[in-house]
Motif scaffolding. Structure first.
Motif, mmCIF file in Angstrom:
data_model
loop_
_atom_site.group_PDB
_atom_site.id
_atom_site.type_symbol
_atom_site.label_atom_id
_atom_site.label_comp_id
_atom_site.label_asym_id
_atom_site.label_seq_id
_atom_site.Cartn_x
_atom_site.Cartn_y
_atom_site.Cartn_z
ATOM 1 N N UNK A 57 6.159 -7.103 3.916
ATOM 2 C CA UNK A 57 5.675 -6.608 4.904
ATOM 3 C C UNK A 57 4.476 -6.010 4.529
ATOM 4 N N UNK A 58 3.411 -6.326 5.487
ATOM 5 C CA UNK A 58 2.024 -5.703 5.369
ATOM 6 C C UNK A 58 1.780 -5.050 6.549
ATOM 7 N N UNK A 59 1.237 -3.815 6.218
ATOM 8 C CA UNK A 59 0.640 -2.761 7.083
ATOM 9 C C UNK A 59 -0.650 -2.521 7.120
ATOM 10 N N UNK A 60 -1.331 -1.830 8.199
ATOM 11 C CA UNK A 60 -2.743 -1.236 8.313
ATOM 12 C C UNK A 60 -2.688 -0.222 7.114
ATOM 13 N N UNK A 61 -1.819 0.460 6.769
ATOM 14 C CA UNK A 61 -1.649 1.444 5.648
ATOM 15 C C UNK A 61 -1.940 0.769 4.063
ATOM 16 N N UNK A 62 -1.358 -0.419 4.270
ATOM 17 C CA UNK A 62 -1.535 -1.191 2.804
ATOM 18 C C UNK A 62 -3.022 -1.548 2.782
ATOM 19 N N UNK A 63 -3.575 -2.022 3.977
ATOM 20 C CA UNK A 63 -5.016 -2.388 3.806
ATOM 21 C C UNK A 63 -6.156 -1.062 3.587
ATOM 22 N N UNK A 64 -5.549 0.141 4.279
ATOM 23 C CA UNK A 64 -6.444 1.329 4.199
ATOM 24 C C UNK A 64 -6.315 1.653 2.590
ATOM 25 N N UNK A 65 -5.358 1.525 1.865
ATOM 26 C CA UNK A 65 -5.204 1.952 0.450
ATOM 27 C C UNK A 65 -6.015 0.778 -0.272
ATOM 28 N N UNK A 66 -6.140 -0.198 0.148
ATOM 29 C CA UNK A 66 -6.853 -1.221 -0.685
ATOM 30 C C UNK A 66 -8.413 -1.063 -0.635
ATOM 31 N N UNK A 67 -9.088 -0.655 0.635
ATOM 32 C CA UNK A 67 -10.172 -0.618 1.127
ATOM 33 C C UNK A 67 -10.852 0.979 0.841
#
Length: 161
Positions: A57-67
């Motif tokens: 499962x991938x969420x906007x939170x996962x993206x935020x942590x990466x960028x």
């Protein structure tokens, strides 16, 4: 009347879930995830394999942590001090680079799911206790729907309003 009210309160997940689930494949790139987020106005998607099994499962939170900015970490032990460098590239470079990374590099592999026959009371408890926004719904191990906090609120309270 009481039996009808009791039946409605004891709804199952399949009665309230959305059957049209927006997903990404486990072989997709983050670019596909971002496209789905933007096109559909959503903030998270199940990652499925060729057999329609939820593998992440991938969420906007996962993206935020990466960028987001990653600070230097200082590890101070009795014998030595070590500095683990944070970001050496800028924000825009991190955004560009993430687009071509495989989904499974960022997706959470341990996904909380529920069975289609799970009662709404249990769905509500899981969403609240795990602090998650959406719950993929499975039948025989395959993705058949998704249910959100909003779905639970709408379906649980509409009979009392």
């Amino acid at each position: 009347m009481r039996n009808e009210r009791q039946r409605r309160i004891q709804m199952k997940a399949y009665e309230s879930m959305k059957q049209e689930v927006i997903t990404v494949n486990d072989t997709d790139l983050i670019r596909t995830v971002i496209e789905r987020f933007i096109q559909s106005g959503i903030s998270g998607v199940p990652v499925i394999n060729a057999e329609q099994e939820v593998v992440g499962y991938i969420s906007d939170g996962d993206i935020m942590r990466a960028i987001g900015k990653h600070k230097d970490i200082i590890v101070d032990t009795f014998l030595y001090v070590d500095v683990i460098k944070g970001d050496e590239e800028g924000y825009e470079d991190r955004i560009r680079h993430i687009l071509n990374r495989p989904v499974m590099e960022l997706a959470r592999r341990k996904v909380v799911t529920a069975d289609a026959d799970t009662e709404m009371e249990e769905i509500a408890a899981t969403l609240g206790a795990k602090r998650i926004k959406k719950l993929p719904i499975l039948k025989a191990g395959r993705l058949v729907g998704i249910i959100s906090r909003g779905d639970v609120i709408r379906h649980s309270f509409k009979q009392f309003m």
